[in-house]
Each structure stands twice: as C-alpha cells, then as structure tokens.
Design a protein around this motif. Structure first.
Motif: not given
Length: 526
Positions: A26-27, A29-30, A34, A45, A47, A118-119, A180-181
């Motif tokens: 997850c980190r 992808c977050l 960014k 997002v 987060e 994630v968003g 990112s996903s």
C-alpha cells in the motif's frame, strides 16, 4: 523486479507467502501516486483509510485467514461511484462537498474481499466526454506520453505536448497504467472504460448489462451504464469480475452470477469458436495502423484453425446518432435531481425558487453537461417525443437485432477496432467540440452498450508514435468469461511490450533503502 508490475495473482501469492506485506504494498502505491501526480489521475487519495485497510489485511494474512484473492491488493475507483465517508464529486462543481453515507455495491464487494482502496479517480464531468479533459479538476494525462518524454527529454517537466487518456474513465486507466493501483473501476456507457483502456495499453471490460450492480453508481444513462473493470491482464480482469458479478436486491436490473468457476480455463480450445469481422466497422477515419492490427489479429486466429468470417451489422451506421439522442434524453432526466436544495452546490441567488434552480445549475454544470440537458429536453418535448426519442428506441431495437442475428448464425465473438487511432495529443483533441469528439471516439464501442452485450478491449501493439493500439472483442450475452478466455489467448500470442521509462534500469528488488528511488521512476506496463 518492481512488485508494482506484478499481476493480481502474482502479488497475491507474494502476500500470502510473506515475501511482501500489505502495508508495504500500500505504501508503494501511495508513493507512486505522489510521484505521478502530474498525470492528474486522482481527485481524492484515501491515504489514511488505505493504510488502515492494509493493516487489517496484514493481520488476516498473518493469521492465515485471508478473505480472498484480492486481500491486501490496492485498487482505485472512478469518482462517480459512491464511497462511504469519502468525497464523491463526479468531477463537477455541482457535487462539491458531497460525502455519501454508503458504498456502491461493487465498491462494497471489493472491500468485503479485503481489497485496499487508495483513491478516487478523475473523469469527464458526470462521465460526459471521450478524453477525460472536461472535468472540474483538469485533464488527465496519459502515462504513455511520459514514456516518449522520458526517452527524449528526461522527465515530465519537459513535456510540451502530452496525449490524452480517452474518456470518460481516464483517471482509472492512468492509475493502473502508471502502476499506482493493480486494477480500477470505471463506468461504461458508450465505451468509457474500453476507450481509455485501449489508449493506455490495458485490458478493459464492459460486462453484460445487469451482471454487475449499478447501485451507488451516479447515473448517466440508466439503460446503458455498467460498471467497468480495468486491469493489466485478462486473467486479472476475470478475477475481479468473478467477485463483482451477481444479483443485488438494491438494483432491480441485476441478474444472477455466471455459472462455473470465475477464473479462466487453462485448457481453452480456441478452435471451438467462430470469429466474425463486421464490415461496417471499417469506418471512415480508421488509421492504417489500427487497420493493420485488426488484419494481423484476424490472421492469428486463422493460423490457429479458428473460423474467421465477414459479417454484417447493417444498422451500425445509425448507432452513434441513436446513442446521442437516447443519451441526452436520459441525461436530462438524471440531472434534474441536482437543484441545489438537497446536496451539493447551491447558488447564493435567492430571489425566487426558479432563480435559485437556474443559477445553481448554470454555476454547477459545465457547458458539456448543460448542452446535453438542453438537447435531451428538446428531444423530449411533446411535439418532438415521437420523432426523436421513440424513433431512437426503435432503431436501438434494430441494432440489437443485428447482433442477435449474427450470433444466431454461429458466430461466438466479434473482432473490431476499439478506437480510430492511437491517443491524440491534447492540443489536437481540444480543437473539436465535445459532441464531435465523442462521436469519433465512441463509434466502435457504443453499439455494445445499445445492445447490452459484453465487450473487452486489450492492447495489441505500439503505434509508430510509441503509443498503444487496442482491439475489441464483443460477445454473446452472459458469455463474459468466454470473451475473456479469448482475450487471454490473444494476450499470450501478441506479446504486448512493457514500456520502461528513463531510470527504470536502476530499479532493484524492493527494500527500504531503494524504495524512494524505485517509486520515483514512473513506469507503464501492459
């Protein structure tokens, strides 16, 4: 190896075997979100909530009680799906500040399986558009334009003429394409997942109408809207489809799940199908490169012993006009609820109720939405109702009958282009008005929505500009899994390339010391 390039099955296996934790994933992808914020793929997002969901998934995996194949897998959702306690805007000023008290059914099903949200992704306002360029939060940039930029100039800051993602689910496509996903949800009314899927090098699925619940999807055209799936492979898309399908008591148009196992068969016999090539899809403006890929893939089928034959869908020529009439009529009806009284934007004008309505709707909707509302109300006027709306419904039936006759003749799958060409530059795309652009971009995709049929697009090759070219498969009703099995067969033989941006050669196995460098290099994969 960059773990963000893995398929759902591969990353799920890594999570279960302890090679990677959900919080680490997850980190990453977050961090990727960014580092690729210049793409403008996300509106919101999530987060904090995502990390909490990842921590819960980590506990389940440590205890040996995973919820399913998506447990701990990050995903993104188009911002026209309702999400509990998360801002939902439809990329419109009209819904500024709207926070739904519930989740859309498809979102809830994914969360119930342990997937990590994630968003919320960017789109054309209220999903009205073909480029993801007309939303209140600005246009979405195609990650593949960055690939060329990196090769030539060395970074996104050097971009001078980037290319579009297609629409209206362009943010969802950019999220998956930029790593990112691992998959995303879009909505598909006339091609809004397949169009950006093709332009961003992804597999994009438009299911049979009613197979996935529309509850919580803010409607555009109720009779055509379906939740769509974007993923990197057909097998990934099949995994997500298997979880999302099924009847929902909150959506009266839903139907029971498909019988059999949700995963694709390993021993699929491609020789058992017949592929149809609709002659009407050889449309004006079709680029030589797309035509070349269409012929190439048809040849691959023939070489494998598949019967490939020309077919006719004679009412296709009327489909795009019919679609726009029906679309505007339902838009006019659906947008009537946004009056400034119950939720969302409200104008300070208070001289009368009528003045409040007019000012709120003028301020809250962009010119594209206002134009479609006006067109729909015109088509629905008493003196015009029979001439436009009823006639369009009759033509829609003829279009559906064309498909029924072709499939009734023994054809299992139709092979068509998805778009006329590869992705247009933003500069060129914005020279046309929204209606013209939509008519051009949706010409191959909206007939499947008119008939309620399943369709999938998948990448086949790169154009001379280094951008993806996709082809579309259209199947019989409820034959979604067979359609994806055919797409998987094509994937294995086409060898669609992975594009690596400048700096990707420096990537190493993910460790805490290399994470920042790894997440700092933008990448696109099929």
């Amino acid at each position: 190896m960059n773990v963000l390039r893995l398929s759902i099955a591969e990353v799920s296996r890594a999570l279960r075997e302890g090679q990677l934790s959900p919080t680490e994933l997850c980190r990453k992808c977050l961090n990727r979100i960014k580092r690729t914020r210049h793409l403008n793929a996300y509106i919101t997002v999530t987060e904090e909530a995502a990390m909490k969901q990842a921590e819960e998934a980590e506990m389940r995996l440590q205890n040996g009680t995973p919820k399913g194949p998506l447990d701990g897998i990050p995903f993104a959702v188009k911002d026209n799906f309702c999400t509990e306690n998360i801002l939902t805007t439809c990329a419109s000023k009209m819904l500024g500040g709207y926070v739904p008290p519930f989740n859309a059914t498809v979102v809830q099903k994914l969360l119930d399986q342990g997937a990590v949200l994630v968003g919320k992704t960017n789109l054309d306002e209220f999903a009205m558009g073909a480029g993801s360029t007309d939303g209140a939060f600005g246009p979405v940039r195609n990650p593949w334009s960055d690939a060329e930029t990196y090769r030539q100039h060395g970074g996104p800051e050097a971009q001078t003429d980037w290319v579009i993602t297609g629409g209206s689910s362009g943010g969802s496509a950019a999220a998956v394409a930029s790593l990112s996903s691992f998959f995303s949800l879009g909505s598909d009314t006339g091609g809004s997942t397949r169009n950006p899927g093709a332009l961003c090098g992804l597999v994009a699925v438009k299911p049979t109408y009613g197979l996935l619940s529309r509850h919580g999807l803010i409607p555009l055209v109720n009779s055509m809207d379906v939740p769509g799936i974007m993923a990197r492979t057909a097998r990934d898309a099949a995994t997500v489809l298997g979880i999302l399908q099924g009847q929902d008591m909150l959506d009266a148009t839903t139907i029971p799940s498909l019988p059999g196992q949700p995963d694709l068969p390993e021993d699929f016999d491609i020789k058992q199908i017949t592929v149809g090539i609709p002659q009407e899809y050889h449309a004006p403006g079709l680029s030589p490169e797309v035509l070349g890929q269409w012929c190439r893939v048809a040849g691959l089928f023939e070489e494998a012993g598949v019967q490939v034959k020309p077919v006719s869908l004679p009412h296709t020529q009327f489909s795009i006009v019919c679609y726009h009439v029906l679309c505007c009529c339902e838009v006019a009806s659906n947008m009537a609820r946004f009056d400034g009284l119950e939720y969302g934007h409200r104008s300070p004008v208070a001289s009368s109720t009528e003045a409040l309505y007019a000012a709120t709707r003028h301020e809250g909707f962009n010119h594209v939405v206002r134009r479609r509302i006006l067109s729909g109300n015109y088509f629905l006027l008493k003196q015009n109702y029979e001439r436009y709306f009823v006639k369009a419904q009759q033509v829609r039936r003829l279009i559906a009958d064309d498909f029924s006759k072709v499939f009734g003749s023994g054809v299992d799958v139709l092979l068509t282009p998805t778009t006329l060409s590869d992705a247009a530059s933003y500069r060129d795309f914005m020279q046309e008005d929204n209606r013209t652009r939509s008519a051009q971009e949706d010409v191959f995709t909206q007939p499947a929505n008119m008939a309620g049929l399943p369709a999938v697009t998948l990448p086949t090759a790169l154009s001379s500009r280094g951008l993806p070219i996709g082809l579309q498969l259209i199947g019989r009703p409820l034959q979604d899994r067979k359609l994806l099995a055919v797409a998987h067969w094509m994937e294995q033989r086409l060898g669609f390339p992975h594009i690596r941006f400048h700096g990707d050669h420096q990537e190493q196995e993910t460790t805490s010391t290399t994470e920042e460098r790894e997440e700092g290099t933008t990448a696109v994969g099929a």
